[in-house]
Scaffold this active site. Structure first.
Site, short mmCIF file in Angstrom:
data_model
loop_
_atom_site.label_atom_id
_atom_site.label_comp_id
_atom_site.label_asym_id
_atom_site.label_seq_id
_atom_site.Cartn_x
_atom_site.Cartn_y
_atom_site.Cartn_z
N GLU A 127 0.86 -1.19 0.00
CA GLU A 127 0.00 0.00 0.00
C GLU A 127 0.89 1.24 0.00
OE1 GLU A 127 -4.21 -0.41 2.27
OE2 GLU A 127 -2.48 -0.69 3.55
N ILE A 128 0.76 2.06 -1.02
CA ILE A 128 1.49 3.34 -1.08
C ILE A 128 0.51 4.41 -0.61
CG2 ILE A 128 2.66 4.99 -2.58
CD1 ILE A 128 3.40 2.56 -4.37
#
Length: 705
Positions: free
Chosen positions: A458-459
């Site tokens: 997850e960015i």
């Protein structure tokens, strides 16, 4: 499509070389049109008197990447059958031909690529680490449809073949040779030469290959009674693991069994019969959709010309930091690994080397190459050379003040283009960014544990994160082999946020008296890879207790949302789950789970004596997760349903056969999901109130995909 678009034939000394080189695609993929071309080529080989034998080899970096999955989107029975029948006939003609044909394999040999090689009279492969065989059709809800269910077990044995087909696992070159899949291994630069030599040997001595089997396997596989026991056990094990949610699994077993029980012709007939049926199942449709999403996901959504991160500064060499370092150095990235404890750094190096030793043992990596990889890890107690890093990731304790302090220390190094990323799973990335001199260069990179095995990244962007920063981090994650999604900052981000109400509802059911194991069994039956109670023990009750505050932050303003404090009480009493063998379950000295630990009920209002139908347990837990996923889309935590599907499947193992929460809602029906939530609202209160977006879509007959 013309023959010259995909194949070139060269003749020398009676040996024809069939070069596979698809000019219209990046890889060699098998489409219905290519099957017809193969038929023409094999007929040419058979009728040309100058040709005594042939070698099938690729000019591309891979042999064959598999079938053209887009061609599997059929509407009704009979649409694909003619192509499959023609493919079967072509491969049978190849296999039964009087002129030996040798498959020379380098690189990926997947699906129909492996089935084509199996129909050849011998397989020569390069011993390169990139050479890998697989029949991964089960991963898209199908079975090997090019004769693989019949030829593979006759080549390597029934048990080895079932293991390969039911898991879709990769088989690397040395393993393939050991199990009898490959006849000859050679250096990649000598592949063509070795294949020609093998073809000439077959002209002199066309011996039939016998599968490699141990004495026990021979006793089991070489007689009807033994095979009956084998197939019975295979069904039991497969059903236990798949919980009946993957129709391809029993279909594969049936095809193999029919081939041995009634003859190979009936096995081929079973393959034709089941393949098209499976294509029309919702499970295959969902899994193929997930496959296409994964393929599209590799394209950078921000900038295809993103800055390339070549050197990583990793702060924190603990379990997460070591994992992030490992997936980086394995992809050729230098890592400066900093910690305050030298022993922690040494332990991280040992952990990374352990993974490399496994590759050496399986001969997918040479010792020299492994030493090069471990040489990219530079352990240190200070910030030396951190000013040369393109990206710094911190994976230290979840304390906001400590994170802010590290940001200040990194910024003082003087690299104006340095990206700072936090691996936090619960703290506000926006708050961290607001403390920085360059908030636009602060981002969240939330990896999942264990990092080398969990595919999701997850960015996390804040309102100030620069696009070039997001693009660079996305490119970096893809190079690490991760499936990346970009999410907006918020409590729990996306994956942990949808997990929180699911776990909390399971804890509330325990408060009501529902047994731990009843909840686990119900959700396992639904299709989750791990039951929720077992999951909490595995993750660690300390981490689950810590995340309770994030759950409260998400639902504090919602009507009727009660948070169970049972896990917090367990943590305060010193229970950490599996890590200290004190959790919901009992554990052996070696950490193997035993039965329910009844003493854990003391931390809840219930005592485990209440019965609740499995379907009700499933609905209560699942509906809250689905609703939260829709709320995340509604509130712009995620930008599109495909990100929500990928995040849920690869982050927490959400019902993989469904394709993700949004595809699941579409399949069950938006209106049906909405009605179920309304029923639960009437029974259990307003925490089940459907999201406004779901209500609007139900009323207007809309879907997410």
């Amino acid at each position: 499509m013309r023959i010259e678009d995909v194949i070139k034939i060269e003749k020398n000394d009676g040996i024809a070389t069939i070069w596979l080189d698809h000019q219209l695609e990046k890889t060699n993929i098998v489409s219905p049109a290519l099957i017809e071309i193969f038929e023409t080529v094999f007929n040419t080989i058979a009728s040309d008197n100058e040709i005594k034998a042939a070698v099938l080899i690729s000019r591309k970096k891979d042999f064959i990447a598999g079938a053209d999955i887009k061609s599997f989107a059929i509407e009704k029975p009979g649409d694909f059958l003619p192509y499959q029948q023609k493919g079967h006939a072509s491969l049978e003609k190849l296999e039964g031909g009087k002129k030996p044909i040798v498959a020379a394999v380098h690189g990926g040999c997947f699906g129909l690529g492996t089935e084509l090689a199996l129909a050849c009279h011998a397989i020569v492969a390069s011993n390169d680490s990139s050479t890998v065989f697989a029949l991964p059709e089960v991963k898209i809800g199908l079975l090997p449809g090019g004769g693989g269910t019949q030829r593979l077990p006759r080549r390597v044995g029934i048990q080895a073949a079932l293991d390969m087909m039911l898991t879709g696992k990769n088989i690397y070159a040395y393993r393939a040779r050991k199990m009898g899949l490959v006849d000859v291994l050679t250096d990649k630069n000598k592949l063509h030469q070795a294949a020609v030599i093998t073809a000439k040997k077959l002209l002199k001595n066309p011996s039939k290959k016998q599968p490699k089997k141990s004495l026990v396997n021979k006793l089991l596989e070489n007689n009807p009674l033994g095979r009956s026991v084998l197939f019975s056990q295979a069904r039991k094990m497969a059903n236990k693991q798949s919980q009946g949610n993957y129709p391809a699994v029993p279909a594969i077993i049936e095809c193999v069994e029919r081939g041995f029980k009634n003859g190979i012709a009936d096995g081929y007939a079973a393959e034709l019969e089941h393949f098209e049926k499976l294509m029309l199942t919702p499970e295959s449709d969902a899994l193929r959709g997930l496959f296409f999403q994964m393929t599209d996901n590799k394209k950078n959504p921000i900038d295809n010309n993103a800055m390339k991160i070549q050197r990583l500064g990793m702060i924190g060499a603990g379990f997460m930091g070591a994992g992030i370092a490992e997936v980086s150095v394995n992809k050729g990235i230098d890592v400066l690994l900093k910690d305050i404890n030298q022993e922690t750094i040494q332990e991280a190096r040992r952990s990374i080397w352990k993974g490399l030793k496994k590759k050496i043992r399986y001969k997918t990596l040479s010792k020299t190459a492994a030493e090069t990889v471990i040489g990219r890890v530079h352990g240190q107690l200070d910030y030396d050379h951190f000013d040369t890093a393109d990206l710094v990731i911190e994976a230290v304790l979840e304390k906001m003040d400590l994170k802010k302090q590290i940001i200040k220390e990194v910024e003082s190094l003087g690299n104006d283009n340095l990206i700072f990323a936090s691996n936090t799973s619960s703290l506000s990335v926006t708050e961290m960014a607001n403390s920085a001199n360059k908030p636009d260069q602060v981002v969240g990179m939330h990896y999942f544990s264990p990092v080398p095995k969990m595919p999701l990244l997850e960015i996390v962007k804040t309102p100030q994160t620069a696009d070039w920063v997001l693009a660079a981090c996305y490119d970096f994650g893809v190079r690490q082999g991760k499936t990346c999604i970009i999410v907006n900052d918020g409590p729990g981000f996306y994956v942990n946020r949808i997990l929180a109400p699911y776990l909390n509802e399971c804890l509330l059911m325990i408060e009501e008296g529902v047994p731990f194991d009843a909840i686990d069994k119900a959700l396992l039956k639904k299709g989750f890879p791990v039951g929720p109670i077992t999951l909490m023990d595995q993750v660690g009750l300390d981490i689950v207790a810590h995340s309770t505050s994030s759950s409260e932050a998400v639902v504090k303003d919602r009507d009727g949302f009660e948070i169970s404090k049972g896990v917090v009480k367990m943590y305060e009493a010193g229970r950490r789950g599996r890590k200290n063998k004190q959790g919901f379950y009992q554990y052996s000295d070696k950490g193997k789970r035993k039965g329910v630990d009844s003493s854990a009920y003391q931390y809840f209002k219930g005592d485990g004596n209440k019965s609740l139908p499995a379907s009700e347990i499933q609905d209560r837990a699942l509906m809250l997760m689905l609703n939260e996923a829709v709320i995340c889309l509604e509130n712009d935590i995620i930008s599109k349903p495909t990100d929500g599907d990928l995040g849920a499947v690869f982050g927490i193992g959400f019902l993989p056969f469904s394709g993700g929460p949004f595809r699941y809602i579409d399949h069950v029906g938006v209106k049906n999901i909405y009605d179920t939530m309304q029923r639960l609202t009437e029974t259990y209160g307003p925490r089940f109130q459907p999201a406004k977006m779901l209500k609007d879509m139900a009323e207007n007959g809309k879907t997410f995909h």
